[in-house]
Write a protein that holds these residues in place. Structure first.
Motif, short mmCIF file in Angstrom:
data_model
loop_
_atom_site.label_atom_id
_atom_site.label_comp_id
_atom_site.label_asym_id
_atom_site.label_seq_id
_atom_site.Cartn_x
_atom_site.Cartn_y
_atom_site.Cartn_z
N MET A 75 -31.82 14.12 16.52
CA MET A 75 -32.64 15.20 17.07
C MET A 75 -33.71 15.51 16.03
SD MET A 75 -29.89 17.79 18.82
CE MET A 75 -31.10 18.53 19.95
N ASN A 86 -35.95 15.54 11.04
CA ASN A 86 -34.92 15.17 11.99
C ASN A 86 -33.55 15.23 11.35
OD1 ASN A 86 -34.70 12.80 10.52
ND2 ASN A 86 -35.23 11.44 12.20
N THR A 115 -30.36 14.42 7.06
CA THR A 115 -31.65 15.03 7.43
C THR A 115 -32.81 14.32 6.73
OG1 THR A 115 -31.45 16.66 5.65
CG2 THR A 115 -30.62 17.29 7.82
N ILE A 170 -33.71 21.94 8.73
CA ILE A 170 -33.27 21.55 10.07
C ILE A 170 -31.75 21.54 10.12
CG2 ILE A 170 -33.27 19.06 9.59
CD1 ILE A 170 -34.35 18.64 12.45
N SER A 171 -31.20 21.93 11.25
CA SER A 171 -29.75 21.91 11.42
C SER A 171 -29.44 21.71 12.90
CB SER A 171 -29.12 23.20 10.90
OG SER A 171 -29.60 24.32 11.61
N ARG A 172 -28.20 21.39 13.19
CA ARG A 172 -27.81 21.24 14.59
C ARG A 172 -26.36 21.67 14.78
NH1 ARG A 172 -27.97 14.78 15.90
NH2 ARG A 172 -26.59 15.26 17.65
N ASN A 181 -23.57 20.56 17.13
CA ASN A 181 -23.23 19.50 18.08
C ASN A 181 -22.45 20.03 19.28
OD1 ASN A 181 -24.49 17.44 16.59
ND2 ASN A 181 -22.67 17.17 15.31
N MET A 192 -30.36 22.41 18.35
CA MET A 192 -30.94 22.13 17.04
C MET A 192 -31.80 23.31 16.63
SD MET A 192 -33.59 19.04 16.11
CE MET A 192 -34.64 19.49 17.49
N CYS A 223 -39.61 19.47 20.40
CA CYS A 223 -38.26 19.00 20.15
C CYS A 223 -38.10 17.60 20.73
CB CYS A 223 -37.29 19.98 20.82
SG CYS A 223 -35.60 19.44 20.92
N ALA A 267 -35.09 14.36 21.20
CA ALA A 267 -33.68 13.97 21.05
C ALA A 267 -33.47 12.59 21.65
CB ALA A 267 -32.76 14.98 21.72
#
Length: 121
Positions: free
Chosen positions: A34, A50, A57, A69-71, A73, A78, A95, A97
């Motif tokens: 992402m 990303n 990252t 940046i973080s996500r 799951n 994100m 964005c 993905a």
């Protein structure tokens, strides 16, 4: 089948902060990488950052040390925490993905509609 929806853009003064979010929904089996891209007026769309499924990252040199940046799951979401914003960060942020849909066999890129970030005093 798949939607990416960004939120969190707006107007902020130089030196300020914003947090962008991107939520993926639909018939998703799995999400690989992402990322965030941005496009300023009159310029090409450029890579910002990303995060891949392992958590690794990558950042553009122009945002290293300022953006994170973080996500999540579990939520297919994100985030992009943007600190120490500069006028040159003004752009529409998109964005992206890489997604495999349910009952699918291939990975395909999907894009959100974009969210405007304006850094100005």
């Amino acid at each position: 089948q798949v939607q990416l929806v960004e939120s969190g853009g707006g107007l902020v003064q130089p030196g300020g902060s914003l947090r962008l979010s991107c939520a993926a929904s639909g018939s998703i089996f799995s999400i690989s990488a992402m990322g965030w891209y941005r496009q300023a007026p009159g310029k090409e769309r450029e890579f910002v950052a990303n995060v891949i499924s392992s958590g690794t990252t990558n950042y553009a040199d122009s945002v290293k040390g300022r953006f994170t940046i973080s996500r999540d799951n579990a939520k297919n979401t994100m985030y992009l925490q943007m600190n120490s914003l500069k006028p040159e960060d003004t752009a529409v942020y998109y964005c992206n993905a890489i997604i495999m849909i349910q009952s699918g066999h291939n990975w395909y890129p999907y894009w959100g509609q974009g969210t405007q970030v304006i850094v100005s005093s």
